[in-house]
Design a protein around this motif. Structure first.
Motif, PDB file in Angstrom:
ATOM      1  N   GLY A 134     -19.370 -80.849 -29.847  1.00  0.00           N
ATOM      2  CA  GLY A 134     -18.222 -80.035 -30.247  1.00  0.00           C
ATOM      3  C   GLY A 134     -18.614 -78.926 -31.201  1.00  0.00           C
ATOM      4  N   GLN A 135     -17.587 -78.297 -31.764  1.00  0.00           N
ATOM      5  CA  GLN A 135     -17.814 -77.128 -32.618  1.00  0.00           C
ATOM      6  C   GLN A 135     -17.353 -77.404 -34.044  1.00  0.00           C
ATOM      7  N   LEU A 136     -17.802 -76.557 -34.966  1.00  0.00           N
ATOM      8  CA  LEU A 136     -17.403 -76.702 -36.367  1.00  0.00           C
ATOM      9  C   LEU A 136     -16.270 -75.711 -36.638  1.00  0.00           C
ATOM     10  N   SER A 137     -15.292 -76.119 -37.466  1.00  0.00           N
ATOM     11  CA  SER A 137     -14.151 -75.212 -37.687  1.00  0.00           C
ATOM     12  C   SER A 137     -14.576 -73.937 -38.418  1.00  0.00           C
ATOM     13  N   ASP A 138     -15.642 -74.026 -39.236  1.00  0.00           N
ATOM     14  CA  ASP A 138     -16.021 -72.872 -40.062  1.00  0.00           C
ATOM     15  C   ASP A 138     -17.240 -72.118 -39.553  1.00  0.00           C
ATOM     16  N   ALA A 139     -17.679 -72.389 -38.335  1.00  0.00           N
ATOM     17  CA  ALA A 139     -18.894 -71.710 -37.857  1.00  0.00           C
ATOM     18  C   ALA A 139     -18.723 -71.286 -36.405  1.00  0.00           C
ATOM     19  N   PRO A 140     -17.858 -70.284 -36.136  1.00  0.00           N
ATOM     20  CA  PRO A 140     -17.697 -69.849 -34.750  1.00  0.00           C
ATOM     21  C   PRO A 140     -19.039 -69.395 -34.174  1.00  0.00           C
ATOM     22  N   GLY A 141     -19.168 -69.539 -32.879  1.00  0.00           N
ATOM     23  CA  GLY A 141     -20.418 -69.121 -32.232  1.00  0.00           C
ATOM     24  C   GLY A 141     -21.394 -70.266 -32.061  1.00  0.00           C
ATOM     25  N   LEU A 142     -21.112 -71.420 -32.706  1.00  0.00           N
ATOM     26  CA  LEU A 142     -22.063 -72.541 -32.639  1.00  0.00           C
ATOM     27  C   LEU A 142     -21.417 -73.777 -32.014  1.00  0.00           C
ATOM     28  N   THR A 143     -22.142 -74.391 -31.098  1.00  0.00           N
ATOM     29  CA  THR A 143     -21.709 -75.670 -30.515  1.00  0.00           C
ATOM     30  C   THR A 143     -22.830 -76.677 -30.753  1.00  0.00           C
ATOM     31  N   ILE A 144     -22.428 -77.907 -31.099  1.00  0.00           N
ATOM     32  CA  ILE A 144     -23.428 -78.950 -31.378  1.00  0.00           C
ATOM     33  C   ILE A 144     -23.374 -80.007 -30.268  1.00  0.00           C
ATOM     34  N   ALA A 145     -24.540 -80.415 -29.796  1.00  0.00           N
ATOM     35  CA  ALA A 145     -24.611 -81.501 -28.796  1.00  0.00           C
ATOM     36  C   ALA A 145     -25.861 -82.316 -29.102  1.00  0.00           C
ATOM     37  N   THR A 146     -25.675 -83.383 -29.838  1.00  0.00           N
ATOM     38  CA  THR A 146     -26.828 -84.222 -30.200  1.00  0.00           C
ATOM     39  C   THR A 146     -26.324 -85.630 -30.557  1.00  0.00           C
ATOM     40  N   GLY A 147     -27.242 -86.477 -31.024  1.00  0.00           N
ATOM     41  CA  GLY A 147     -26.848 -87.817 -31.471  1.00  0.00           C
ATOM     42  C   GLY A 147     -26.614 -88.789 -30.317  1.00  0.00           C
ATOM     43  N   HIS A 148     -27.266 -88.555 -29.181  1.00  0.00           N
ATOM     44  CA  HIS A 148     -27.021 -89.415 -28.011  1.00  0.00           C
ATOM     45  C   HIS A 148     -27.771 -90.748 -28.089  1.00  0.00           C
ATOM     46  N   PHE A 149     -28.473 -90.958 -29.153  1.00  0.00           N
ATOM     47  CA  PHE A 149     -29.097 -92.247 -29.507  1.00  0.00           C
ATOM     48  C   PHE A 149     -29.773 -92.936 -28.310  1.00  0.00           C
ATOM     49  N   ARG A 150     -29.271 -94.085 -27.844  1.00  0.00           N
ATOM     50  CA  ARG A 150     -29.947 -94.834 -26.775  1.00  0.00           C
ATOM     51  C   ARG A 150     -29.509 -94.390 -25.384  1.00  0.00           C
ATOM     52  N   ASN A 151     -28.610 -93.385 -25.316  1.00  0.00           N
ATOM     53  CA  ASN A 151     -27.972 -93.116 -24.025  1.00  0.00           C
ATOM     54  C   ASN A 151     -28.026 -91.674 -23.553  1.00  0.00           C
ATOM     55  N   GLY A 152     -28.999 -90.919 -24.025  1.00  0.00           N
ATOM     56  CA  GLY A 152     -29.039 -89.497 -23.682  1.00  0.00           C
ATOM     57  C   GLY A 152     -29.349 -89.221 -22.218  1.00  0.00           C
ATOM     58  N   ILE A 153     -30.113 -90.107 -21.575  1.00  0.00           N
ATOM     59  CA  ILE A 153     -30.412 -89.882 -20.149  1.00  0.00           C
ATOM     60  C   ILE A 153     -29.124 -90.123 -19.364  1.00  0.00           C
ATOM     61  N   LEU A 154     -28.481 -91.237 -19.671  1.00  0.00           N
ATOM     62  CA  LEU A 154     -27.200 -91.538 -19.020  1.00  0.00           C
ATOM     63  C   LEU A 154     -26.183 -90.417 -19.250  1.00  0.00           C
ATOM     64  N   LEU A 155     -26.088 -89.934 -20.485  1.00  0.00           N
ATOM     65  CA  LEU A 155     -24.997 -89.009 -20.843  1.00  0.00           C
ATOM     66  C   LEU A 155     -25.310 -87.533 -20.566  1.00  0.00           C
ATOM     67  N   ALA A 156     -26.460 -87.238 -19.984  1.00  0.00           N
ATOM     68  CA  ALA A 156     -26.821 -85.827 -19.756  1.00  0.00           C
ATOM     69  C   ALA A 156     -25.820 -85.093 -18.845  1.00  0.00           C
ATOM     70  N   PRO A 157     -25.454 -85.654 -17.669  1.00  0.00           N
ATOM     71  CA  PRO A 157     -24.541 -84.887 -16.808  1.00  0.00           C
ATOM     72  C   PRO A 157     -23.190 -84.607 -17.459  1.00  0.00           C
ATOM     73  N   ILE A 158     -22.595 -85.601 -18.114  1.00  0.00           N
ATOM     74  CA  ILE A 158     -21.265 -85.380 -18.689  1.00  0.00           C
ATOM     75  C   ILE A 158     -21.355 -84.437 -19.895  1.00  0.00           C
ATOM     76  N   THR A 159     -22.435 -84.523 -20.665  1.00  0.00           N
ATOM     77  CA  THR A 159     -22.567 -83.614 -21.813  1.00  0.00           C
ATOM     78  C   THR A 159     -22.723 -82.183 -21.307  1.00  0.00           C
TER      79      THR A 159
END
Ligand SMILES: Cc1cc2nc3c(=O)[nH]c(=O)nc-3n(C[C@H](O)[C@H](O)[C@H](O)COP(=O)(O)OP(=O)(O)OC[C@H]3O[C@@H](n4cnc5c(N)ncnc54)[C@H](O)[C@@H]3O)c2cc1C
Length: 366
Positions: free
Chosen positions: A315-340
Motif C-alpha cells: 500500500g501507500q503512505l498518506s504523507d508520501a505521494p508517489g511511493l508504493t510499498i510492497a514487502t514483508g512477505h516473510f515465508r510466503n513471497g513465492i505464493l503471494l507474487a501473483p496477487i501482489t
C-alpha cells in the motif's frame, strides 16, 4: 489515479518482478533496479511451496489473500511461460502435512473446522500416500491445492518476460536513497545517477526499511534467515512435499530433495552453518528415516522480509505521494507474487482493487 507513464521498482526480487510484470502487461514503462542480480536474495533461496493452507494457522483475510494468489498461479505460470518460453516447473501435487507430536496433532486438527476440504488422515492413511514415512508419524492432512514451483525458473521466466515486454532491468545498480520534492517521492539516487518516474515502488525485501529513512517513517520489518539443504537419494523416496513442524522435504524434478528451513532472527547474516545442515538432516530423517544415508548436494541461506504480525505491507503512505510499498512477505513471497503484482498494478493504474488492502497497510500498527 490514471495509468502512470513510468514506474521505477526498487528491488528485483519475486515481488518487485511480479509487480513490474503486471504493469508491463498493461503497457506501463517500467524500470527495475537491483543492487545485484535479479531474484538473487530470498526469492531463489525459497523452496517454492505455494502453501496457502499449510502455512496458515487461522481463518481471516490473510488466508483469503493466500488462496486468491494460489488460484491465480496456474494461469500466471502459463502466461509467463508463453511469453518467456521458460517453464516455472509448476507441479500440481499437494503437500502432506504430518504430525509427529501430540501438540502438533492438536494444532493441525484445530484447522479442520474452517479449512475447506481438509480431512484428518490416520497414520496408516498418510503412509498409503507416502510409504517412506516414519512410524512416529501420528497422522496428518493432505493439502491438495498446495502446489509448488521452482523459484529459480520463476526468476528466469520473469526476467525474460520483462525484457520481452520492453521493461528496463538494471542489475548491479543499488538505490542509495529516495529523491523527495516537497513531500512527493519523485525518483531515486543510484550509484549510476539519479532516475525519475511518476511512481516509485519499494520492494527491496528485507532491505526496504532503510530506504524509507528520509521520510522519517519507520517500517517495522526485519530479516529472518532461512537455511536449506539439498540432498540426492539413490531411489525416489517421496513424491509429494512432506511438511512437519519445523521441517519440510520438497522433491524436485531433477531428483534432488530440498530440505528446509531454519528461522533465525540474527540480522543481515546469510552465512550457512554446519549446525543448521546437521539439524535439518536430523529433522528430515525423523520424518523419512531412509534419509539418514543420503548424498549431500548443497546448502544455502536467504533473508525473508519479516514483520511483527506476519502480514505483508502492500500500500501507500498518506504523507508520501508517489511511493508504493510492497514487502514483508516473510515465508510466503513465492505464493503471494501473483496477487501482489495484480494488486499493486490495480492500485497504480486506478483500477478497482480485487482485494481490500487495509489489513496490509504499511501504516498499521502490527
Ligand atoms: C529458506 C527460505 C525458504 C522459503 N520458502 C518459501 C516457499 O516455499 N514459499 C513461499 O511462498 N515463500 C518462501 N520463502 C519466502 C520468500 O522467499 C520471500 O517471501 C520472497 O522471496 C520475498 O521476495 P522479495 O522480492 O520481497 O524479497 P527478495 O527476494 O529478498 O528481493 C529483494 C530485492 O531487493 C534488492 N535490493 C535490496 N536493497 C536494494 C537497494 N538499495 N537497491 C536496489 N535493490 C535492492 C535485493 O538485491 C533483492 O534482489 C522462503 C524464504 C527462504 C529464505
Amino acid at each position: 489515479m490514471n495509468r502512470p507513464d513510468s514506474v521505477i521498482i526498487i528491488g528485483g526480487g519475486i515481488i518487485g518482478c511480479s509487480i513490474a510484470y503486471g504493469l508491463a502487461v498493461k503497457g506501463v514503462r517500467v524500470t527495475v533496479l537491483d543492487k545485484g542480480a535479479l531474484c538473487a536474495e530470498a526469492s531463489t533461496a525459497a523452496a517454492g511451496m505455494l502453501g496457502a493452507q499449510v502455512e496458515t494457522h487461522q481463518p481471516g483475510p490473510f488466508y483469503e489473500l493466500c488462496k486468491a494468489s494460489q488460484r491465480m498461479y496456474p494461469e500466471w505460470a502459463n502466461e509467463l511461460q508463453e511469453i518467456s518460453g521458460i517453464s516455472l516447473q509448476y507441479i500440481g501435487k499437494g503437500i502432506l502435512r504430518v504430525a509427529l507430536t501430540e501438540e502438533d496433532e492438536a494444532e493441525l486438527k484445530s484447522r479442520l473446522p474452517w479449512m475447506d476440504g481438509a480431512e484428518w488422515l490416520t497414520a496408516a492413511q498418510t503412509c498409503e500416500i507416502e510409504p517412506a514415512l516414519s512410524e512416529a508419524v501420528r497422522g496428518g492432512i493432505y493439502f491438495a491445492q498446495d502446489h509448488q514451483v521452482h523459484p529459480l525458473y520463476v526468476a528466469r521466466a520473469l526476467k525474460s518476460a520483462l525484457l520481452k515486454l520492453g521493461s528496463s532491468i538494471r542489475e548491479w545498480t543499488p538505490v542509495l536513497r529516495l529523491i523527495i520534492e516537497g513531500n512527493r517521492v519523485v525518483g531515486v539516487k543510484t550509484t549510476d545517477g539519479d532516475l525519475y518516474a511518476e511512481q516509485i515502488v519499494l520492494s527491496a525485501g528485507a532491505w526496504s526499511p532503510s530506504l524509507l529513512e528520509p521520510l522519517a517513517f519507520k517500517l517495522p520489518s526485519f530479516p529472518v534467515k532461512g537455511q536449506c539443504i539439498s540432498v540426492r537419494t539413490e531411489t525416489s523416496l517421496i513424491s509429494s512435499t512432506v511438511f512437519a513442524k519445523g521441517c519440510y522435504i520438497v522433491p524436485r524434478l531433477d531428483g534432488t530433495l530440498t530440505i528446509g528451513a531454519t528461522q533465525e532472527e540474527i540480522g543481515f547474516n546469510k552465512k550457512t552453518s554446519l549446525s543448521a545442515v546437521s539439524l535439518l538432516h536430523q529433522k528430515a530423517s525423523a520424518i523419512v528415516p531412509s534419509l539418514s544415508e543420503v548424498e549431500f548436494v548443497s546448502t544455502w541461506a536467504g533473508l525473508r522480509p519479516g514483520t511483527p504480525d506476519g502480514l505483508p505491507y502492500i500500500g501507500q503512505l498518506s504523507d508520501a505521494p508517489g511511493l508504493t510499498i510492497a514487502t514483508g512477505h516473510f515465508r510466503n513471497g513465492i505464493l503471494l507474487a501473483p496477487i501482489t503484482g495484480q494488486l499493486v498494478t490495480e492500485l497504480l493504474t486506478g483500477q478497482p482493487l480485487s482485494i481490500g488492502l487495509e489489513p496490509y497497510s504499511p501504516e498499521r500498527n502490527p
